[in-house]
Design an enzyme around this catalytic site. Structure first.
Site, mmCIF file in Angstrom:
data_model
loop_
_atom_site.group_PDB
_atom_site.id
_atom_site.type_symbol
_atom_site.label_atom_id
_atom_site.label_comp_id
_atom_site.label_asym_id
_atom_site.label_seq_id
_atom_site.Cartn_x
_atom_site.Cartn_y
_atom_site.Cartn_z
ATOM 1 N N HIS B 46 19.479 31.878 -29.057
ATOM 2 C CA HIS B 46 19.884 30.597 -29.637
ATOM 3 C C HIS B 46 18.987 30.204 -30.804
ATOM 4 O O HIS B 46 19.451 29.708 -31.813
ATOM 5 C CB HIS B 46 19.831 29.531 -28.534
ATOM 6 C CG HIS B 46 20.591 28.299 -28.856
ATOM 7 N ND1 HIS B 46 21.954 28.300 -29.097
ATOM 8 C CD2 HIS B 46 20.196 27.008 -28.964
ATOM 9 C CE1 HIS B 46 22.357 27.070 -29.346
ATOM 10 N NE2 HIS B 46 21.304 26.267 -29.280
ATOM 11 N N HIS B 88 28.399 23.718 -29.045
ATOM 12 C CA HIS B 88 27.734 23.207 -27.845
ATOM 13 C C HIS B 88 28.544 23.667 -26.637
ATOM 14 O O HIS B 88 28.907 22.888 -25.763
ATOM 15 C CB HIS B 88 27.581 21.690 -27.905
ATOM 16 C CG HIS B 88 26.182 21.245 -27.597
ATOM 17 N ND1 HIS B 88 25.880 20.127 -26.868
ATOM 18 C CD2 HIS B 88 24.986 21.794 -27.912
ATOM 19 C CE1 HIS B 88 24.569 20.011 -26.755
ATOM 20 N NE2 HIS B 88 24.001 21.008 -27.378
#
Lengths: 227, 724
Positions: B46, B88
């Site tokens: 990430h 998300h």
């Protein structure tokens, strides 16, 4: 349209989000317009004070519930009592006016329990207009006595023709003509500029302007009389 | 300093043996326990983009402003339109309302960190089938989360796409794009210079979202719900206040740079500042304002508590920054300073607890991925569809399929008019329009993806996703200018996924180069799979375009008596319509070849449409995408409250003719057929006259339909399913 010397104040709470839209709308009509922070207490310089839309104090507890305890709301009571000018609450501002008992009734959660954003048809002073609405708590509720009072004083100046949220008697806005207080859920300030595809909001501001000018005329006349 | 780091610790934190050895090698020593925590976050997929970084460098960036910062942009006059899309996905799968809400919070902060005021939001949402109860729950929660958060902060949500397919059942995709505006000379950088003061402004730091970055870097399974504490909780009210405070702070000349707290919180924001500015930084973690007692240094560094910003300020400006924070009643603390040491140092009660070169933290290893074509590609390419159902039945099924049906149930819940800039509202045309009164024109915003086509042919499918976004803009009257992308895939350590990723990145890069639209920003989300299912490879493309006057906007609405014309290719029995929506909806089929885009033709259509528009010859304009030719005509008819009589079927396979998706096509309507034909002929583009707009009628070839019934199915399909 300049030279009318109209002065507007736009109150900003933490969480207000229609402050800039409201200021731009006022300025379109040539009104000198200022923001004031929620701790402002000197309001007498303004011909009209706006409580704009948004989520003042995050809408905690209930929309508009906390804003009524702010210093500027205390000062507004004096502004209204001496009939200095007009007090206009739009969307969250209308909710605050009702919570502060400056207008009767309350605004509750829409009957479909959801936020609604769309263009809504309204009847305004006898003609049909379309204005944007954008609210989650816009269902106007009042008891029978209050409704009687609203009718007898002709306060219901703005009504839905296709009631989107379940408001009683299709009420979209109220105008207390004795105290010069106006509250409305639709957003006239978002319908001013041709680029946004809707200029119907101008009729509300034009009406307000004529009333501001006539209130000023009355004040002037009464000063002359007392001399 | 503590020194010992047991293998159990780094493995438990998600670092591989190779990565840990790499850390030891680059540091020339063992990292201590705290430092191991720091690496586990910064070297997660990430934050570290380990599987993607090598490939993302293929994107064209010429013409982009602020590339490599928190968000990039495109210059329009004296202003820069800053934009970025971000995922998300993982938090939304576990806690849809907060997951989606904080997704908006995160992307808004990226825009804010540049010094830009956020003016619009878009989203691309993908869920499992709407009839599946779990997917319905996620869909409802995500929409409510976006509505709650976006509406509250006063940024209009103006456009988006919502798709439903079984492949997204376990891993829904929630991609949010934010757009902001800033004067060119007011742009801020995340680069820090030495000898400045470091200040945190915003919410108290708590234990929420710790390890959110590494959480986002693994596959979801039945234990994922235990990860719930890894999902942050957002407060849009504080965010709205933080937006105003940040913009006021960034107006101070003493403020040198700004970073938002995103994935890996204070750690990534502060170390990136040092890395980009090539300076050192000393942080005193005991000075950070905390929400709870007893937090450890590693927790403070990794916390993903929302609504926080980091500022680097000259000594003389410190007081001013603190005063602005106080005016907005937002807590703040001075936590350290930038240095000339070139070291990233952490202190706890004056004791040095970590000391690392920022470049080692920031430059996670880059992996090389498999590029060999997996077997499934050929297998699916050769599949053919040879079923048919009656056309009347097929049309009804298509109009009420939630992928095609009206999304009013969704966008009615989003405030799309706040800000008084919305010039084109949802469903009025292929792209939203935001009025830039500062410059006098209107920017167009579109977001699009097509997982089915990318699955069948990653390179061509991804290219077409970019061109489809261009068509959305062009059909609304905007010239395409710039791209942001959010790349959603399964586990890149698996060969199939690696191939899908590499080839589709190349496809996007090629299309952007051809379209002369740089990629200004982007985001990658891997591991969108469960043991049972993997998402279709889904690169989401967000684009902006511009037109210098609101008078040049085009609407997707036909008017009575106008002639309807197809610009582009006719579908024949030989056309490649692989990946078309109707095949999935009617037969649960996916296979065949994807139609290839042709950049020269696409450019020619852009010129032609703009010339027709400038000559005021276009009534309505719609690009042909999901739902095919029928879908485009239906949309134009419905939006314009008219009807259609003519012909849409030009080959034997009637469903293919009506609903098949091929590239480079538009449907326009005109009241001036002869003048229009003249321009089309002079431009030498392929076109075909389809029919006329006739009130309240839907008749083509040998078929006729009750329009009111179709409208009813189209309008109410999602609402009925959701209110059931």
């Amino acid at each position: 349209m300049s030279g009318k010397n109209i002065k507007a104040g736009v109150i900003v709470f933490p969480g207000t989000n229609c402050d800039m839209d409201t200021k731009r709308a006022c300025e379109f009509f040539g009104w000198e317009t200022e923001f004031m922070w929620h701790d402002e207490t000197s309001l007498d310089k303004y011909d009209v004070v706006f409580l704009p839309g948004g989520f003042s104090y995050g809408d905690y507890i209930r929309a508009g519930r906390l804003a009524r305890f702010s210093p500027v709301l205390m000062a507004l009571n004096g502004y209204v009592a001496k009939k200095r000018g007009f007090l206009v609450g739009i969307c969250n501002g209308f909710q605050i006016l009702c919570e502060a008992k400056l207008l009767p009734g309350i605004l509750s959660v829409n009957d479909n329990t959801k936020f609604i954003c769309e263009e809504t048809r309204l009847s305004f002073e006898g003609k049909e207009i379309t204005l944007p609405i954008a609210h989650g708590e816009g269902r106007y509720i009042a008891d029978e006595n209050t409704l009687q009072e609203i009718k007898s004083k002709k306060m219901d100046f703005l009504k839905y023709t296709n009631n989107p949220n379940g408001s009683i008697e299709d009420i979209a806005g109220l105008w207390d003509k004795e105290n010069n207080i106006i509250g409305m859920m639709p957003h006239p300030e978002r319908a001013i500029f041709a680029e946004t595809g809707n200029t119907n909001g101008r009729s509300f501001f034009e009406m307000l302007e004529s009333y501001i000018l006539s209130l000023r005329g009355e004040a002037l006349a009464s000063t002359r009389q007392s001399k | 300093m503590q020194t010992e780091t047991k293998p159990e610790l780094y493995k438990a934190l998600g670092l591989t043996d190779f990565e840990y050895a790499e850390i030891q090698k680059r540091l020339g020593r063992e990292p201590n326990k705290l430092e191991t925590y720091l690496f586990s976050a910064m070297w997660s997929e990430h934050c570290g983009y380990m599987h993607s970084r090598k490939y993302l460098s293929k994107f064209p960036i010429g013409g982009a402003v602020s590339h490599g910062e928190n968000a990039g942009g495109i210059q329009i006059g004296e202003h820069v339109i800053v934009f970025k899309v971000e995922s998300h996905n993982h938090p939304s799968a576990v806690e849809p309302f907060q997951g989606a809400a904080t997704g908006i919070g995160g992307i808004i902060r990226d825009i804010l960190a540049i010094g830009a005021r956020p003016i619009a939001l878009l989203d691309s949402l993908k869920f499992g089938k709407i009839t599946d109860n779990f997917s319905k729950h996620i869909f409802d929660g995500v929409v409510r989360g976006i509505s709650h958060y976006g509406n509250c902060i006063g940024v209009p949500t103006v456009a988006g796409e919502v798709g439903f397919d079984e492949s997204y059942t376990d891993s829904p995709l929630v991609n949010v794009m934010a757009v902001g505006i800033v004067k060119k000379d007011k742009i801020r950088s995340a680069k820090a210079e030495p000898n400045k003061v470091v200040i945190v402004v915003g919410s108290h730091t708590g234990r929420d979202g710790i390890h959110g970055a590494s959480f986002a870097s693994k596959e979801l399974n039945e234990n994922s719900k235990e990860d719930r504490p890894s999902v942050q909780v957002g407060d849009p009210f504080i965010k709205k206040v933080l937006i105003e405070a940040t913009l006021e702070i960034l107006d101070l000349k003493e403020v040198q740079s700004c970073q938002d707290f995103g994935a890996a919180g204070l750690l990534s924001s502060s170390s990136e500042m040092a890395y980009k500015g090539e300076c050192g930084i000393d942080l005193h973690l005991d000075r950070v304002h905390l929400r709870e007692d007893g937090m450890q240094p590693w927790e403070i560094m990794l916390s993903e508590s929302q609504e926080r910003m980091l500022f680097v300020v000259e000594e003389e400006g410190v007081e001013k920054v603190l005063n602005i924070a106080e005016k907005y009643e937002i807590p703040s603390s001075i936590i350290g300073n930038t240095t000339e040491t070139g070291c990233f140092k952490l202190f706890w009660n004056a004791e040095e607890v970590a000391n690392l070169p920022p470049e080692i933290l920031a430059e996670a290893p880059k992996y090389t991925l498999n590029e060999e074509e997996p077997e499934y590609i050929n297998e699916y390419r050769n599949l053919t569809l040879d079923k048919n159902i009656p056309i009347n039945e097929a049309v009804e099924k298509m109009v009420c399929d939630p992928n095609f049906a009206s999304k009013k149930w969704v966008y009615r819940q989003y405030d799309h008019t706040v800000g008084t800039r919305t010039a084109v509202k949802p469903a009025q045309s292929g792209a939203a329009g935001i009025w830039i009164h500062e410059e006098g024109g209107v920017i167009g915003l579109a977001i699009d993806s097509n997982g089915r086509q990318v699955f069948l042919n990653p390179h061509e499918g991804a290219k077409n996703s970019v061109w489809e976004c261009c068509r959305n803009l062009i059909s609304s009257g905007f010239k395409p200018l710039g791209v942001t992308d959010c790349l959603n895939y399964g586990n890149p350590e698996k060969d199939e996924v690696a191939y899908q990723f590499v080839k589709s990145v190349e496809g996007i890069a090629d299309a952007c180069r051809e379209a002369k639209a740089p990629v200004v920003s982007g985001n990658v989300s891997f591991y969108n799979e469960s043991p049972d299912r993997r998402v279709f490879p889904t690169p989401t493309i967000g684009m902006i375009g511009y037109t210098n006057s609101a008078d040049k906007l085009l609407k997707a609405a036909f008017s009575n008596k106008e002639t309807v014309i197809l610009l582009g290719k006719e579908i024949t029995d030989d056309s490649n319509t692989g990946g078309s929506l109707y095949q999935r909806v009617l037969y649960d089929f996916i296979g065949g070849e994807v139609d290839k885009t042709n950049a020269d033709l696409e450019k020619k259509f852009e010129e032609t449409i703009f010339e027709l528009r400038d000559n005021k010859l276009i009534g309505g304009c719609i690009d042909v995408s999901e739902g095919g030719l029928f879908g485009a005509v239906f949309e134009g008819v419905k939006n314009g409250n008219t009807g259609f009589k003519g012909s849409l079927i030009f080959c034997k396979d009637e469903e293919k003719a009506l609903f098949g998706e091929i590239t480079g096509r538009y449907v326009i309507s005109t009241a001036e057929l002869e003048k229009t034909k003249k321009i089309l002929q002079s431009k030498q583009v392929q076109y075909k006259i389809l029919g006329k707009c006739v009130n309240n009628i839907m008749e083509f070839d040998k078929y006729s339909f009750d329009l009111r019934k179709l409208y009813d199915l189209y309008d109410k399909s999602i609402e009925l399913e959701m209110e059931r």
